[in-house]
Structures are given as C-alpha cells and as structure tokens.
Design a protein around this motif. Structure first.
Motif, PDB file in Angstrom:
ATOM      1  N   ILE A   1      49.850  30.230 -52.062  1.00 41.83           N
ATOM      2  CA  ILE A   1      49.628  31.554 -51.464  1.00 41.83           C
ATOM      3  C   ILE A   1      49.575  32.568 -52.592  1.00 41.83           C
ATOM      4  N   ALA A   2      48.391  33.108 -52.831  1.00 47.19           N
ATOM      5  CA  ALA A   2      48.209  34.144 -53.855  1.00 47.19           C
ATOM      6  C   ALA A   2      48.334  35.489 -53.158  1.00 47.19           C
ATOM      7  N   SER A   3      49.462  36.133 -53.377  1.00 48.60           N
ATOM      8  CA  SER A   3      49.777  37.346 -52.624  1.00 48.60           C
ATOM      9  C   SER A   3      49.596  38.614 -53.446  1.00 48.60           C
ATOM     10  N   GLN A   4      49.619  39.711 -52.714  1.00 53.40           N
ATOM     11  CA  GLN A   4      49.548  41.045 -53.319  1.00 53.40           C
ATOM     12  C   GLN A   4      50.793  41.816 -52.878  1.00 53.40           C
ATOM     13  N   PRO A   5      51.210  42.792 -53.673  1.00 48.08           N
ATOM     14  CA  PRO A   5      52.381  43.587 -53.287  1.00 48.08           C
ATOM     15  C   PRO A   5      52.142  44.339 -51.967  1.00 48.08           C
ATOM     16  N   SER A   6      53.181  44.501 -51.202  1.00 50.78           N
ATOM     17  CA  SER A   6      53.143  45.265 -49.943  1.00 50.78           C
ATOM     18  C   SER A   6      52.096  44.745 -48.961  1.00 50.78           C
ATOM     19  N   CYS A   7      51.921  43.443 -48.915  1.00 55.14           N
ATOM     20  CA  CYS A   7      50.901  42.825 -48.064  1.00 55.14           C
ATOM     21  C   CYS A   7      51.559  42.185 -46.846  1.00 55.14           C
ATOM     22  N   GLN A   8      51.310  42.757 -45.667  1.00 54.06           N
ATOM     23  CA  GLN A   8      51.908  42.236 -44.439  1.00 54.06           C
ATOM     24  C   GLN A   8      51.391  40.836 -44.117  1.00 54.06           C
TER      25      GLN A   8
ATOM     26  N   CYS B   1      50.445  38.614 -46.174  1.00 54.67           N
ATOM     27  CA  CYS B   1      51.082  37.704 -47.139  1.00 54.67           C
ATOM     28  C   CYS B   1      52.472  37.333 -46.639  1.00 54.67           C
ATOM     29  N   ARG B   2      53.237  38.325 -46.239  1.00 56.08           N
ATOM     30  CA  ARG B   2      54.589  38.086 -45.724  1.00 56.08           C
ATOM     31  C   ARG B   2      54.542  37.213 -44.468  1.00 56.08           C
ATOM     32  N   SER B   3      53.586  37.460 -43.601  1.00 57.70           N
ATOM     33  CA  SER B   3      53.471  36.673 -42.364  1.00 57.70           C
ATOM     34  C   SER B   3      53.136  35.215 -42.667  1.00 57.70           C
ATOM     35  N   SER B   4      52.262  34.978 -43.612  1.00 54.06           N
ATOM     36  CA  SER B   4      51.898  33.605 -43.995  1.00 54.06           C
ATOM     37  C   SER B   4      53.108  32.870 -44.558  1.00 54.06           C
TER      38      SER B   4
ATOM     39  N   ARG C   1      56.293  33.634 -44.119  1.00 56.00           N
ATOM     40  CA  ARG C   1      57.298  33.515 -43.057  1.00 56.00           C
ATOM     41  C   ARG C   1      56.971  32.340 -42.137  1.00 56.00           C
ATOM     42  N   TYR C   2      55.695  32.174 -41.790  1.00 61.00           N
ATOM     43  CA  TYR C   2      55.286  31.077 -40.915  1.00 61.00           C
ATOM     44  C   TYR C   2      55.629  29.731 -41.551  1.00 61.00           C
ATOM     45  N   LEU C   3      55.257  29.552 -42.819  1.00 61.07           N
ATOM     46  CA  LEU C   3      55.533  28.278 -43.492  1.00 61.07           C
ATOM     47  C   LEU C   3      57.030  28.050 -43.663  1.00 61.07           C
ATOM     48  N   THR C   4      57.768  29.100 -43.970  1.00 61.11           N
ATOM     49  CA  THR C   4      59.221  28.979 -44.113  1.00 61.11           C
ATOM     50  C   THR C   4      59.856  28.577 -42.784  1.00 61.11           C
ATOM     51  N   LYS C   5      59.415  29.204 -41.703  1.00 63.92           N
ATOM     52  CA  LYS C   5      59.941  28.895 -40.375  1.00 63.92           C
ATOM     53  C   LYS C   5      59.669  27.445 -39.998  1.00 63.92           C
ATOM     54  N   LYS C   6      58.523  26.930 -40.412  1.00 71.41           N
ATOM     55  CA  LYS C   6      58.142  25.549 -40.102  1.00 71.41           C
ATOM     56  C   LYS C   6      58.694  24.552 -41.128  1.00 71.41           C
ATOM     57  N   VAL C   7      59.431  25.043 -42.108  1.00 74.00           N
ATOM     58  CA  VAL C   7      60.059  24.240 -43.162  1.00 74.00           C
ATOM     59  C   VAL C   7      59.003  23.443 -43.943  1.00 74.00           C
ATOM     60  N   VAL C   8      57.952  24.142 -44.331  1.00 75.49           N
ATOM     61  CA  VAL C   8      56.892  23.553 -45.136  1.00 75.49           C
ATOM     62  C   VAL C   8      56.875  24.280 -46.479  1.00 75.49           C
ATOM     63  N   PRO C   9      57.039  23.540 -47.582  1.00 76.25           N
ATOM     64  CA  PRO C   9      57.064  24.194 -48.885  1.00 76.25           C
ATOM     65  C   PRO C   9      55.699  24.751 -49.275  1.00 76.25           C
TER      66      PRO C   9
ATOM     67  N   PHE D   1      46.049  36.126 -42.936  1.00 72.00           N
ATOM     68  CA  PHE D   1      46.947  35.328 -42.096  1.00 72.00           C
ATOM     69  C   PHE D   1      46.095  34.592 -41.080  1.00 72.00           C
ATOM     70  N   ASN D   2      45.913  33.279 -41.288  1.00 69.13           N
ATOM     71  CA  ASN D   2      45.066  32.464 -40.426  1.00 69.13           C
ATOM     72  C   ASN D   2      45.948  31.418 -39.741  1.00 69.13           C
ATOM     73  N   MET D   3      46.380  31.723 -38.542  1.00 71.99           N
ATOM     74  CA  MET D   3      47.295  30.850 -37.814  1.00 71.99           C
ATOM     75  C   MET D   3      46.729  29.447 -37.629  1.00 71.99           C
TER      76      MET D   3
END
Length: 92
Positions: free
Chosen positions: A8-15, A17-20, A22-30, A74-76
């Motif tokens: 995940i190549a993120s940018q500062p203050s990117c919602q 990015c945070r959602s992507s 958070r989704y992977l963390t919630k699903k316990v995927v590194p 963020f592509n669910m």
C-alpha cells in the motif's frame, strides 16, 4: 505462508489509505506500507494506468517479484479478493 505480499503506497492525510489499511488489519492480513513519493513501483503503476486516487495498492509475487494485481483508492472488491487468496494459502 502466502506466496505474495500486498503493498500500500500511501499519502499523508489520506482517508482511503487509512480505510485500506484498516480493512486488511481487521481481516488479519499482513501488508507493507510505503510512502507513495518514495515508491517507484507505485509511481510507475499510477503513471501507466492513469491512476489519480490514493493509495496505490499492488500485489507482488514473493518468488518472482512480478506484480500480480494493482488498483487505486479504497477498492473493497480487490481487497476482499486478496484477503480470500491470503486465507486460502494460509490454510494449505
């Protein structure tokens, strides 16, 4: 252990990015987070595909280094697909 890694190549203050992340963390995927401005692979993918949204996400084969898939924002659907792939490989 999965044969691929999710980047995940993120940018500062990117919602998105945070959602992507958070989704992977919630699903316990590194995943591995990079900064978009320092990630030449993500910049190339964005340029080649006219992506304008952040994050730039891509999946890399751990053995060959080949990019298996990529998307922007963020592509669910894509995240779910790779979570399922990860879980399938982990249960083998």
């Amino acid at each position: 252990m999965a044969s691929f890694k999710i980047m995940i190549a993120s940018q500062p203050s990117c919602q998105q990015c945070r959602s992507s992340k958070r989704y992977l963390t919630k699903k316990v995927v590194p995943y591995m987070e990079t900064k978009y401005k320092a990630d030449e692979t993500a910049q190339g993918i964005a340029s080649d595909n006219s992506y304008t949204a952040a994050p730039i996400c891509y999946v890399v084969d751990k053995h060959t280094g080949a990019t298996l898939d990529h998307w922007a924002g963020f592509n669910m659907h894509k995240l779910h697909q790779w979570v399922e792939n990860y879980k399938r490989e982990e249960t083998k």
